[in-house]
Motif scaffolding. Structure first.
Motif, PDB file in Angstrom:
ATOM      1  N   VAL A 169      -1.981  -7.818 -13.885  1.00  0.00           N
ATOM      2  CA  VAL A 169      -2.974  -6.931 -14.496  1.00  0.00           C
ATOM      3  C   VAL A 169      -3.481  -5.928 -13.463  1.00  0.00           C
ATOM      4  N   PHE A 170      -3.741  -6.426 -12.249  1.00  0.00           N
ATOM      5  CA  PHE A 170      -4.212  -5.549 -11.177  1.00  0.00           C
ATOM      6  C   PHE A 170      -3.181  -4.468 -10.871  1.00  0.00           C
ATOM      7  N   GLN A 171      -1.899  -4.838 -10.857  1.00  0.00           N
ATOM      8  CA  GLN A 171      -0.846  -3.871 -10.591  1.00  0.00           C
ATOM      9  C   GLN A 171      -0.857  -2.750 -11.623  1.00  0.00           C
ATOM     10  N   GLN A 172      -0.991  -3.127 -12.884  1.00  0.00           N
ATOM     11  CA  GLN A 172      -1.025  -2.112 -13.933  1.00  0.00           C
ATOM     12  C   GLN A 172      -2.221  -1.180 -13.785  1.00  0.00           C
ATOM     13  N   CYS A 173      -3.351  -1.739 -13.371  1.00  0.00           N
ATOM     14  CA  CYS A 173      -4.547  -0.917 -13.156  1.00  0.00           C
ATOM     15  C   CYS A 173      -4.323   0.076 -12.014  1.00  0.00           C
ATOM     16  N   MET A 174      -3.660  -0.377 -10.951  1.00  0.00           N
ATOM     17  CA  MET A 174      -3.378   0.496  -9.820  1.00  0.00           C
ATOM     18  C   MET A 174      -2.440   1.627 -10.236  1.00  0.00           C
ATOM     19  N   LYS A 175      -1.446   1.317 -11.053  1.00  0.00           N
ATOM     20  CA  LYS A 175      -0.482   2.337 -11.481  1.00  0.00           C
ATOM     21  C   LYS A 175      -1.174   3.367 -12.375  1.00  0.00           C
ATOM     22  N   ARG A 176      -2.053   2.891 -13.266  1.00  0.00           N
ATOM     23  CA  ARG A 176      -2.774   3.826 -14.132  1.00  0.00           C
ATOM     24  C   ARG A 176      -3.699   4.704 -13.311  1.00  0.00           C
ATOM     25  N   SER A 177      -4.290   4.138 -12.271  1.00  0.00           N
ATOM     26  CA  SER A 177      -5.177   4.922 -11.399  1.00  0.00           C
ATOM     27  C   SER A 177      -4.381   6.005 -10.687  1.00  0.00           C
ATOM     28  N   ASP A 178      -3.181   5.675 -10.204  1.00  0.00           N
ATOM     29  CA  ASP A 178      -2.335   6.668  -9.533  1.00  0.00           C
ATOM     30  C   ASP A 178      -1.906   7.773 -10.492  1.00  0.00           C
ATOM     31  N   THR A 179      -1.591   7.365 -11.734  1.00  0.00           N
ATOM     32  CA  THR A 179      -1.176   8.348 -12.743  1.00  0.00           C
ATOM     33  C   THR A 179      -2.304   9.303 -13.059  1.00  0.00           C
ATOM     34  N   SER A 180      -3.510   8.774 -13.183  1.00  0.00           N
ATOM     35  CA  SER A 180      -4.666   9.616 -13.490  1.00  0.00           C
ATOM     36  C   SER A 180      -4.980  10.584 -12.354  1.00  0.00           C
ATOM     37  N   ALA A 181      -4.808  10.054 -11.095  1.00  0.00           N
ATOM     38  CA  ALA A 181      -5.101  10.884  -9.929  1.00  0.00           C
ATOM     39  C   ALA A 181      -4.133  12.051  -9.780  1.00  0.00           C
ATOM     40  N   SER A 182      -2.871  11.786 -10.208  1.00  0.00           N
ATOM     41  CA  SER A 182      -1.859  12.847 -10.084  1.00  0.00           C
ATOM     42  C   SER A 182      -1.925  13.829 -11.250  1.00  0.00           C
ATOM     43  N   GLY A 203       0.820  -1.204   0.000  1.00  0.00           N
ATOM     44  CA  GLY A 203       0.000   0.000   0.000  1.00  0.00           C
ATOM     45  C   GLY A 203       0.857   1.258   0.000  1.00  0.00           C
ATOM     46  N   ARG A 204       1.993   1.213   0.713  1.00  0.00           N
ATOM     47  CA  ARG A 204       2.899   2.361   0.768  1.00  0.00           C
ATOM     48  C   ARG A 204       3.462   2.685  -0.605  1.00  0.00           C
ATOM     49  N   ARG A 205       3.687   1.638  -1.420  1.00  0.00           N
ATOM     50  CA  ARG A 205       4.234   1.858  -2.754  1.00  0.00           C
ATOM     51  C   ARG A 205       3.149   2.133  -3.794  1.00  0.00           C
ATOM     52  N   GLY A 206       1.899   1.833  -3.487  1.00  0.00           N
ATOM     53  CA  GLY A 206       0.816   2.074  -4.433  1.00  0.00           C
ATOM     54  C   GLY A 206       0.405   0.856  -5.222  1.00  0.00           C
ATOM     55  N   ASP A 207       0.952  -0.328  -4.916  1.00  0.00           N
ATOM     56  CA  ASP A 207       0.536  -1.551  -5.589  1.00  0.00           C
ATOM     57  C   ASP A 207      -0.795  -2.055  -5.044  1.00  0.00           C
ATOM     58  N   LEU A 208      -1.146  -1.607  -3.850  1.00  0.00           N
ATOM     59  CA  LEU A 208      -2.461  -1.819  -3.260  1.00  0.00           C
ATOM     60  C   LEU A 208      -2.988  -0.449  -2.849  1.00  0.00           C
ATOM     61  N   PRO A 209      -4.276  -0.334  -2.547  1.00  0.00           N
ATOM     62  CA  PRO A 209      -4.809   0.978  -2.138  1.00  0.00           C
ATOM     63  C   PRO A 209      -3.980   1.611  -1.019  1.00  0.00           C
TER      64      PRO A 209
END
Length: 442
Positions: free
Chosen positions: A429-442, A322-328
């Protein structure tokens, strides 16, 4: 002022407090090892390979030693919570690091569910309440209770763990003492034939599957590595705690497993390999009500100890991911009162409780075997990248660990490793979705 216990600062990653010494770290490892492996997995493995389960115990211990030495080097060089998840990111690739964390969550959640089911089975035996319908509800209740305990902080959990391990060792000692004369008298007949099948190809396959299943029983030392941010002087404490834990547990497993098989044989386990309390059958075979009662008490406390340590270790990996962003990222919050990652602990408790609904210890344990072998293969691969200054042991050690892990992983049932490989793909696949979500949020 101890800044480690402060609430998260947006500009500074959350950190955990160093509350655990050498003895506490060793007891954490023993609390995870001396439990499900001796009280559940020996019965499952014996039902597959016969008396040769004793040899499987030793082979699995050797493989665990290679992995333990690799884990010790990595944890000493990079003492942070998260274990191979963090090592993969530092020495391998982000995808391999995430895969390690994902496999750890899958493997140890399954192991924790097995421990909860084992607790329920032995608790019913202890109170002579022969109703299998209560196994799953009791297992879920144990998960809830353990999760609440861990929310109180690692200091309280550590002392509870020491009491649990002590009780378990007393129970196992009583079984060994009572079983020794019976093993001496009946051992020659109970140990033959040594393998379950007289067909070499089948016997080899069964034996290697048993080795894979027994390997999981030793992997509690990984809890020590995941506590990298919570032990004093990690470069010195972590290697010593891991090595001491492996030596003690290997000796204990060899003694208990050998005497149990020699005293009672494996036929009693062959027909009950999927039950949750196989070692209780050995105690009953000794015709000593006191020993049977002590084994049941020891098993109940051992399963609780395993649950405590597994949920603890899992929560620290969830915290790191979670600290790295791979989980919420909400899972990386730390309580200001006791420096506990409360969100991660609760999430792990929910996951383990859900897996306990499967109700079949052989399925959950086999799944844990495959996923944890993949996890430690990545551990050893990361250890091959250590520099000469970072290494504590010979560079051949991680290569031996890598080869042995990959050599055992695919001997479990094909449906198990197919599901495991599928979960790796889903996780990436989930990891990639999390990274894209973080990118969009920033």
């Amino acid at each position: 002022m101890n800044t480690d216990s402060r609430p998260n600062n947006p500009s500074e990653p959350a950190k955990l407090r160093r509350d655990v010494g050498l003895f506490g770290a060793m007891m954490m490892g023993l609390g995870s090892i001396v439990g499900t492996g001796v009280f559940v997995s020996i019965g499952i493995a014996a039902g597959i390979t016969g008396p040769s389960v004793v040899l499987a115990i030793l082979v699995a211990g050797l493989v665990a030693t290679f992995n333990g030495l690799s884990s010790a080097q990595l944890a000493a060089a990079h003492p942070v919570s998260g274990g191979t998840y963090e090592y993969g990111y530092r020495w391998l690739t982000p995808s391999m690091g995430f895969t390690a964390g994902w496999m750890f969550l899958c493997a140890k959640s399954a192991s924790a569910a097995t421990a909860a089911l084992g607790f329920a089975g032995y608790a019913l035996q202890l109170f002579q309440f022969d109703h299998d319908d209560w196994i799953v509800p009791l297992a879920i209740g144990a998960v809830v209770a353990t999760t609440l305990l861990l929310l109180g902080g690692i200091r309280r959990s550590n002392w509870t763990n020491i009491a649990i391990v002590s009780t378990t060792l007393i129970a196992l000692a009583s079984l060994v003492i009572a079983g020794l004369p019976v093993a001496w008298r009946e051992g020659s007949s109970n140990m033959t034939p040594f393998f379950a099948s007289d067909v070499p190809a089948i016997a080899t396959r069964q034996f290697l599957e048993a080795c894979a299943l027994m390997f999981v029983a030793y992997t509690g030392y990984g809890r020590i590595a995941t506590l990298g941010e919570e032990v004093h002087n990690p470069r010195r404490t972590i290697p010593r705690a891991i090595i001491a834990t492996l030596l003690v547990s290997s000796l204990l497993y060899a003694i208990v497993g050998g005497i149990a098989v020699a005293a009672a044989g494996t036929d009693v386990w062959s027909s009950t390999s999927q039950q949750t309390a196989p070692l209780q059958l050995v105690a009953n075979h000794l015709n000593s009500p006191l020993v049977a009662k002590l084994v049941a008490i020891g098993a109940v406390t051992a399963m609780l100890g395993v649950l405590l340590n597994l949920i603890l270790g899992l929560s620290r990996v969830v915290f790191a991911m979670g600290r790295r962003g791979d989980l919420p990222r909400g899972l990386a919050t730390v309580s200001s009162q006791n420096s506990t990652p409360s969100g991660a602990v609760i999430a792990v408790g929910i996951g383990v409780g859900t897996l306990a609904l499967v109700g079949d210890v052989k399925t959950t344990w086999s799944f844990s075997a495959f996923t944890v072998l993949v996890y430690y293969a990545l551990t050893n691969l990361a250890a091959t990248r250590l520099t000469a200054n970072e290494r504590l042991f010979s560079p051949i050690v991680p290569w031996l660990g890598l080869a042995s892990c990959l050599g055992l992983a695919f001997w479990v049932q094909p449906k198990i490793w197919i599901i495991g490989l599928s979960l790796i793909a889903v996780g990436l696949v989930f990891q990639q979705c999390m990274k894209r979500s973080d990118t969009s949020a920033s």
